[in-house]
Design a protein around this motif. Structure first.
Motif, PDB file in Angstrom:
ATOM      1  N   ASP A 133       0.775  -1.313  -0.051  1.00 27.11           N
ATOM      2  CA  ASP A 133       0.104  -0.179  -0.157  1.00 27.11           C
ATOM      3  C   ASP A 133       0.736   1.143   0.107  1.00 27.11           C
ATOM      4  OD1 ASP A 133      -2.520   1.191  -0.255  1.00 27.11           O
ATOM      5  OD2 ASP A 133      -2.175   1.751   2.171  1.00 27.11           O
ATOM      6  N   LYS A 134       1.953   1.359   0.870  1.00 30.14           N
ATOM      7  CA  LYS A 134       2.686   2.487   0.874  1.00 30.14           C
ATOM      8  C   LYS A 134       3.536   2.484  -0.518  1.00 30.14           C
ATOM      9  CE  LYS A 134       2.919   2.648   5.754  1.00 30.14           C
ATOM     10  NZ  LYS A 134       3.512   2.477   7.014  1.00 30.14           N
ATOM     11  N   ILE A 135       3.941   1.487  -1.021  1.00 32.50           N
ATOM     12  CA  ILE A 135       4.562   1.706  -2.376  1.00 32.50           C
ATOM     13  C   ILE A 135       3.613   2.179  -3.351  1.00 32.50           C
ATOM     14  CG2 ILE A 135       5.744   0.426  -4.155  1.00 32.50           C
ATOM     15  CD1 ILE A 135       6.741  -1.494  -1.762  1.00 32.50           C
ATOM     16  N   ALA A 136       2.394   1.906  -3.550  1.00 28.46           N
ATOM     17  CA  ALA A 136       1.445   2.212  -4.203  1.00 28.46           C
ATOM     18  C   ALA A 136       1.300   3.800  -4.146  1.00 28.46           C
ATOM     19  CB  ALA A 136       0.179   1.733  -4.224  1.00 28.46           C
ATOM     20  N   GLN A 137       1.002   4.078  -2.809  1.00 30.35           N
ATOM     21  CA  GLN A 137       0.836   5.615  -2.679  1.00 30.35           C
ATOM     22  C   GLN A 137       2.291   6.369  -2.967  1.00 30.35           C
ATOM     23  OE1 GLN A 137      -0.005   6.000   1.764  1.00 30.35           O
ATOM     24  NE2 GLN A 137      -1.695   4.692   1.261  1.00 30.35           N
ATOM     25  N   ALA A 138       3.428   6.113  -2.706  1.00 34.50           N
ATOM     26  CA  ALA A 138       4.711   6.676  -3.175  1.00 34.50           C
ATOM     27  C   ALA A 138       4.653   6.712  -4.560  1.00 34.50           C
ATOM     28  CB  ALA A 138       5.810   5.696  -2.602  1.00 34.50           C
ATOM     29  N   LEU A 139       4.404   5.642  -5.374  1.00 36.49           N
ATOM     30  CA  LEU A 139       4.463   5.947  -6.975  1.00 36.49           C
ATOM     31  C   LEU A 139       3.694   7.063  -7.317  1.00 36.49           C
ATOM     32  CD1 LEU A 139       4.626   2.213  -8.004  1.00 36.49           C
ATOM     33  CD2 LEU A 139       6.373   3.868  -8.009  1.00 36.49           C
ATOM     34  N   ILE A 140       2.330   7.050  -6.699  1.00 33.24           N
ATOM     35  CA  ILE A 140       1.382   8.278  -6.996  1.00 33.24           C
ATOM     36  C   ILE A 140       2.060   9.599  -6.617  1.00 33.24           C
ATOM     37  CG2 ILE A 140      -0.580   9.296  -6.510  1.00 33.24           C
ATOM     38  CD1 ILE A 140      -2.026   6.315  -6.065  1.00 33.24           C
TER      39      ILE A 140
ATOM     40  N   ILE B  28       4.143   6.911 -14.745  1.00 31.12           N
ATOM     41  CA  ILE B  28       4.647   6.081 -14.083  1.00 31.12           C
ATOM     42  C   ILE B  28       5.527   4.724 -14.785  1.00 31.12           C
ATOM     43  CG2 ILE B  28       4.270   4.024 -12.124  1.00 31.12           C
ATOM     44  CD1 ILE B  28       2.170   6.090 -10.902  1.00 31.12           C
ATOM     45  N   ASN B  29       4.465   4.300 -15.749  1.00 29.19           N
ATOM     46  CA  ASN B  29       4.825   3.230 -16.877  1.00 29.19           C
ATOM     47  C   ASN B  29       6.364   3.852 -17.316  1.00 29.19           C
ATOM     48  OD1 ASN B  29       3.283   0.939 -16.757  1.00 29.19           O
ATOM     49  ND2 ASN B  29       1.821   1.911 -18.001  1.00 29.19           N
ATOM     50  N   GLU B  30       6.444   4.913 -17.792  1.00 33.36           N
ATOM     51  CA  GLU B  30       7.493   5.607 -18.491  1.00 33.36           C
ATOM     52  C   GLU B  30       8.608   5.772 -17.827  1.00 33.36           C
ATOM     53  OE1 GLU B  30       6.371   9.279 -20.649  1.00 33.36           O
ATOM     54  OE2 GLU B  30       4.935   8.212 -21.958  1.00 33.36           O
TER      55      GLU B  30
ATOM     56  N   LEU C 266      -1.159  18.400  -8.598  1.00 36.14           N
ATOM     57  CA  LEU C 266      -2.403  17.292  -8.271  1.00 36.14           C
ATOM     58  C   LEU C 266      -3.291  17.192  -9.517  1.00 36.14           C
ATOM     59  CD1 LEU C 266      -3.206  18.249  -4.607  1.00 36.14           C
ATOM     60  CD2 LEU C 266      -1.918  16.279  -5.399  1.00 36.14           C
ATOM     61  N   ASP C 267      -3.195  17.840 -10.524  1.00 35.19           N
ATOM     62  CA  ASP C 267      -4.062  17.878 -11.466  1.00 35.19           C
ATOM     63  C   ASP C 267      -3.927  16.279 -12.537  1.00 35.19           C
ATOM     64  OD1 ASP C 267      -5.212  20.041 -11.122  1.00 35.19           O
ATOM     65  OD2 ASP C 267      -4.096  21.288 -12.590  1.00 35.19           O
ATOM     66  N   ILE C 268      -2.748  15.887 -12.391  1.00 34.32           N
ATOM     67  CA  ILE C 268      -2.508  14.659 -12.848  1.00 34.32           C
ATOM     68  C   ILE C 268      -3.366  13.514 -12.488  1.00 34.32           C
ATOM     69  CG2 ILE C 268      -0.689  13.892 -11.201  1.00 34.32           C
ATOM     70  CD1 ILE C 268      -0.455  13.248 -15.113  1.00 34.32           C
ATOM     71  N   LEU C 269      -3.683  13.661 -11.320  1.00 32.85           N
ATOM     72  CA  LEU C 269      -4.900  12.720 -10.850  1.00 32.85           C
ATOM     73  C   LEU C 269      -6.348  12.902 -11.517  1.00 32.85           C
ATOM     74  CD1 LEU C 269      -3.889  12.534  -7.029  1.00 32.85           C
ATOM     75  CD2 LEU C 269      -2.999  11.130  -8.846  1.00 32.85           C
TER      76      LEU C 269
ATOM     77  N   LEU D 278       5.326  10.201  -6.169  1.00 31.41           N
ATOM     78  CA  LEU D 278       6.345  10.612  -7.214  1.00 31.41           C
ATOM     79  C   LEU D 278       5.935  11.029  -8.452  1.00 31.41           C
ATOM     80  CD1 LEU D 278       8.696   7.437  -6.674  1.00 31.41           C
ATOM     81  CD2 LEU D 278       9.438   9.805  -6.287  1.00 31.41           C
ATOM     82  N   CYS D 279       4.597  10.657  -9.032  1.00 35.81           N
ATOM     83  CA  CYS D 279       4.009  11.003 -10.365  1.00 35.81           C
ATOM     84  C   CYS D 279       3.747  12.270  -9.978  1.00 35.81           C
ATOM     85  CB  CYS D 279       2.779  10.162 -10.495  1.00 35.81           C
ATOM     86  SG  CYS D 279       1.847  10.649 -12.063  1.00 35.81           S
ATOM     87  N   ILE D 280       2.780  12.924  -9.064  1.00 35.67           N
ATOM     88  CA  ILE D 280       2.656  14.340  -8.793  1.00 35.67           C
ATOM     89  C   ILE D 280       3.821  14.858  -8.718  1.00 35.67           C
ATOM     90  CG2 ILE D 280       1.513  15.769  -6.947  1.00 35.67           C
ATOM     91  CD1 ILE D 280      -0.342  13.077  -6.259  1.00 35.67           C
ATOM     92  N   SER D 281       4.877  14.783  -7.853  1.00 34.35           N
ATOM     93  CA  SER D 281       5.946  15.369  -7.701  1.00 34.35           C
ATOM     94  C   SER D 281       6.765  16.011  -9.164  1.00 34.35           C
ATOM     95  CB  SER D 281       7.034  14.644  -6.979  1.00 34.35           C
ATOM     96  OG  SER D 281       8.347  15.441  -6.995  1.00 34.35           O
TER      97      SER D 281
END
Length: 145
Positions: free
Chosen positions: A77-84, A107-109, A94-97, A86-89
Motif C-alpha cells: 500500500d505504501k509503495i502504491a502511494q509513493a508511486l502516486i 509511472i510506466n515511462e 495534483l491535476d495529474i490525478l 512521485l508522479c505528482i512530484s
C-alpha cells in the motif's frame, strides 16, 4: 472516470524476460530478490524517478498482470502511494490525478526508464544485482541532492 488503482501497468516483453523474470522469484526468477513482478516494477520506477530516466514503451508489450490494487493487496500500500506521490512530484501538480490513465502512463515511462538504466548497468558488467543486500544499498543508500 477510471479508477487509478484499477488501471493495469504495462512494460516491454524484453524487459519482462531480461529483468523482471530474473529478479522476481514468485514468477520464476533466479535471484530471490523480489517476490512479485510488481515489486521489481516499483524498484525500476523508483530508479527512473530518482535518476530522471523516462522512456516511452516500445512493442512488443508484455501482458498487464498488475495494478496499484495488486500492490495494495500484497502489502504494498505504501509503495502504491509513493508511486502516486512521485508522479505528482514530477508533474508538479495534483491535476495529474484528474486523468488517471495519464498518471499510470507516466509511472510506466519512468519504470521503463529505470529498467533500461538497470539493463545498462548489467550490460556494463555490474554484477551487484545478483545480491539482495547490494540491491537494498542501491535503493536506500543514495544521497539525495
Amino acid at each position: 472516470m477510471e479508477n487509478i488503482f484499477e488501471i493495469k501497468f504495462t512494460f516491454e516483453q524484453k524487459i519482462k524476460e531480461n529483468i523482471i523474470e530474473k529478479f522476481a522469484t514468485k514468477q520464476g526468477g533466479n535471484f530471490n530478490v523480489f517476490t512479485y513482478h510488481w515489486q521489481c516494477f516499483a524498484w525500476a520506477a523508483t530508479i527512473g524517478f530518482f535518476y530522471g530516466e523516462k522512456r516511452k514503451l516500445t512493442s512488443p508489450l508484455a501482458d498487464k498482470p498488475f495494478n496499484l490494487n495488486t500492490m495494495r493487496n500484497n502489502n504494498g500500500d505504501k509503495i502504491a502511494q509513493a508511486l502516486i506521490c512521485l508522479c505528482i512530484s514530477k508533474t508538479g501538480s495534483l491535476d495529474i490525478l484528474k486523468e488517471p490513465k495519464q498518471a499510470i502512463d507516466l509511472i510506466n515511462e519512468y519504470a521503463n526508464g529505470g529498467f533500461y538504466y538497470i539493463q545498462k548497468l548489467i550490460d556494463n558488467g555490474e554484477n551487484s544485482f545478483n545480491d539482495l543486500e547490494k540491491i537494498k544499498q542501491e535503493i536506500f543508500n543514495r544521497e539525495v541532492a
